[in-house]
Design a protein around this motif. Structure first.
Motif, PDB file in Angstrom:
ATOM      1  N   HIS A   1     145.703  61.180 -71.309  1.00  0.00           N
ATOM      2  CA  HIS A   1     146.308  61.628 -70.055  1.00  0.00           C
ATOM      3  C   HIS A   1     145.242  61.952 -69.020  1.00  0.00           C
ATOM      4  N   ASP A   2     144.154  62.569 -69.463  1.00  0.00           N
ATOM      5  CA  ASP A   2     143.107  62.995 -68.533  1.00  0.00           C
ATOM      6  C   ASP A   2     142.183  61.859 -68.112  1.00  0.00           C
ATOM      7  N   HIS A   3     141.886  60.941 -69.036  1.00  0.00           N
ATOM      8  CA  HIS A   3     140.830  59.955 -68.783  1.00  0.00           C
ATOM      9  C   HIS A   3     141.229  58.512 -69.059  1.00  0.00           C
ATOM     10  N   GLY A   4     142.458  58.278 -69.459  1.00  0.00           N
ATOM     11  CA  GLY A   4     142.910  56.916 -69.662  1.00  0.00           C
ATOM     12  C   GLY A   4     142.770  56.443 -71.098  1.00  0.00           C
ATOM     13  N   PRO A   5     143.475  55.339 -71.444  1.00  0.00           N
ATOM     14  CA  PRO A   5     143.498  54.860 -72.828  1.00  0.00           C
ATOM     15  C   PRO A   5     142.172  54.306 -73.327  1.00  0.00           C
ATOM     16  N   ASP A   6     141.351  53.761 -72.429  1.00  0.00           N
ATOM     17  CA  ASP A   6     140.083  53.182 -72.893  1.00  0.00           C
ATOM     18  C   ASP A   6     139.172  54.248 -73.489  1.00  0.00           C
ATOM     19  N   LEU A   7     139.025  55.373 -72.805  1.00  0.00           N
ATOM     20  CA  LEU A   7     138.172  56.435 -73.324  1.00  0.00           C
ATOM     21  C   LEU A   7     138.779  57.025 -74.594  1.00  0.00           C
ATOM     22  N   ALA A   8     140.105  57.185 -74.610  1.00  0.00           N
ATOM     23  CA  ALA A   8     140.750  57.723 -75.809  1.00  0.00           C
ATOM     24  C   ALA A   8     140.544  56.797 -76.997  1.00  0.00           C
ATOM     25  N   ARG A   9     140.597  55.486 -76.769  1.00  0.00           N
ATOM     26  CA  ARG A   9     140.357  54.547 -77.866  1.00  0.00           C
ATOM     27  C   ARG A   9     138.924  54.636 -78.373  1.00  0.00           C
ATOM     28  N   GLN A  10     137.975  54.838 -77.462  1.00  0.00           N
ATOM     29  CA  GLN A  10     136.579  55.013 -77.889  1.00  0.00           C
ATOM     30  C   GLN A  10     136.451  56.230 -78.810  1.00  0.00           C
ATOM     31  N   VAL A  11     137.126  57.304 -78.452  1.00  0.00           N
ATOM     32  CA  VAL A  11     137.079  58.519 -79.268  1.00  0.00           C
ATOM     33  C   VAL A  11     137.709  58.256 -80.631  1.00  0.00           C
ATOM     34  N   ALA A  12     138.870  57.597 -80.642  1.00  0.00           N
ATOM     35  CA  ALA A  12     139.551  57.309 -81.905  1.00  0.00           C
ATOM     36  C   ALA A  12     138.682  56.454 -82.812  1.00  0.00           C
ATOM     37  N   ARG A  13     138.031  55.446 -82.243  1.00  0.00           N
ATOM     38  CA  ARG A  13     137.160  54.592 -83.053  1.00  0.00           C
ATOM     39  C   ARG A  13     135.975  55.381 -83.598  1.00  0.00           C
ATOM     40  N   ALA A  14     135.405  56.239 -82.762  1.00  0.00           N
ATOM     41  CA  ALA A  14     134.232  57.013 -83.193  1.00  0.00           C
ATOM     42  C   ALA A  14     134.593  57.969 -84.325  1.00  0.00           C
ATOM     43  N   LEU A  15     135.797  58.512 -84.298  1.00  0.00           N
ATOM     44  CA  LEU A  15     136.229  59.452 -85.337  1.00  0.00           C
ATOM     45  C   LEU A  15     136.904  58.752 -86.516  1.00  0.00           C
ATOM     46  N   VAL A  16     137.011  57.426 -86.423  1.00  0.00           N
ATOM     47  CA  VAL A  16     137.640  56.611 -87.471  1.00  0.00           C
ATOM     48  C   VAL A  16     139.057  57.102 -87.740  1.00  0.00           C
TER      49      VAL A  16
END
Length: 341
Positions: free
Chosen positions: A175-190
């Protein structure tokens, strides 16, 4: 331009679940590596350190009653909350924090604190599936959704059991930064980003009572061990040395389903996991044991009201889309389905 600092105040208390704090905290911290700027503060009533349900001590950064305003207030959960009335000091602190915040969220049974603070009146909400009935009883004006990962109603967010706090935090980041950044976080945290708010708290194959009969447990173990094997009614009956008719009666009596439908649910869960991992719909059908893409499409239409590819595209974001359900039986062109992302 650097992202604006977004302050998050996490309200903790004695007996809190450690993962309710550490899960979302890791998401926000990881988001900072990709351009976000979240600043977390742990607050308690009186500013005292608290002890978690596993005995670890968590120090507080400040007193929840100090008057500090946060962009987001996050209330953690704890086993004590559904079992006894919420401490008035805790609910008052949650109310005061929420009144000064841009949005308020709860993880798991933290919803009971929001409810006691009057923050769920007339709203939709969820909590851990084991405690949704208790939450509905305590908050009669709240529409409790027992089968959701998280629920957003205006600026109020509630989430399901412990790991759903990670899903919730990813949704806030999106919501704050968009789906691209959220996907980066999800990938980094596996972790998967596909568990949108509208998805079920638990897989379809785990719903309903566990079988008591050894024969049914043997059947379930065999199907779960190798969903792609021959699990026709005759093959399953032969495996456990009963007649097909008797096996069907046992399934109906104990599990209120049929052997065929149970096999489909196990394969359906596996197919969803394969789609989440990036396989296209044709590959998911073959690898999960469905005899054809068309049989997979029919299963998705029955259980989700979506085609496999529509599911894959929709749950590439954390945003629920329950109001935009595809009508069961409406077929998406097969050539488009086979090209899943």
């Amino acid at each position: 331009m650097a992202a604006r600092t977004h302050s998050v105040g996490v309200l903790v208390f004695d007996g809190m679940k450690m993962l309710d704090l550490s899960g979302p905290a890791e998401v926000f911290s990881e988001a900072n590596r990709y351009g976000a700027h979240y600043r977390l503060s742990v607050v308690s009533v009186g500013g005292q350190a608290v002890h978690t349900s596993i005995g670890l001590r968590v120090p507080a950064d400040g007193d929840a009653r100090a008057g500090t305003a946060y962009d987001t207030v996050l209330v953690v959960g704890g086993d004590v909350l559904p079992e006894s009335p919420v401490d008035p000091g805790l609910s008052a602190a949650a109310r005061a924090l929420a009144d000064r915040a841009g949005r308020v969220a709860s993880v798991c049974t933290g919803a009971f604190v929001l409810g006691a603070a009057g923050l769920l009146e007339g709203k939709r909400a969820t909590t851990h599936w084991q405690h949704t009935t208790a939450l509905a009883r305590r908050c009669p004006s709240t529409r409790v959704e027992p089968d959701a990962i998280f629920v957003k109603d205006g600026t109020t967010y509630t989430s399901a059991g412990v790991t759903a706090g990670i899903d919730l935090a990813l949704a806030l980041v999106e919501h704050d930064h968009g789906p691209d950044l959220a996907r980066q976080v999800a990938r980094a945290l596996v972790v998967h980003m596909q568990r949108a708010g509208g998805q079920s708290q638990f897989s379809a194959s785990l719903q309903g009572p566990a079988p008591q009969t050894p024969v049914l447990r043997m059947v379930q173990d065999a199907v779960q061990a190798d969903p792609t094997a021959d699990h026709s009614l005759d093959a399953l009956a032969a495996r456990v040395r009963v007649s097909p008719r008797h096996l069907t009666r046992m399934f109906r009596a104990e599990l209120d389903t049929t052997p065929g439908r149970y096999v489909e649910l196990i394969r359906f869960d596996l197919a969803k996991a394969l789609l989440d991992a990036g396989h296209n719909a044709t590959q998911a059908a073959a690898l999960s044991g469905f005899p054809s893409y068309e049989s997979l499409r029919r299963a998705f239409a029955r259980h989700l009201g979506l085609s496999p590819t529509r599911y894959q595209h929709r749950f590439a974001t954390t945003t629920p889309a329950s109001r935009d359900r595809e009508k069961p039986g409406v077929k998406v062109p097969q050539e488009a389905e086979g090209e899943g992302t």
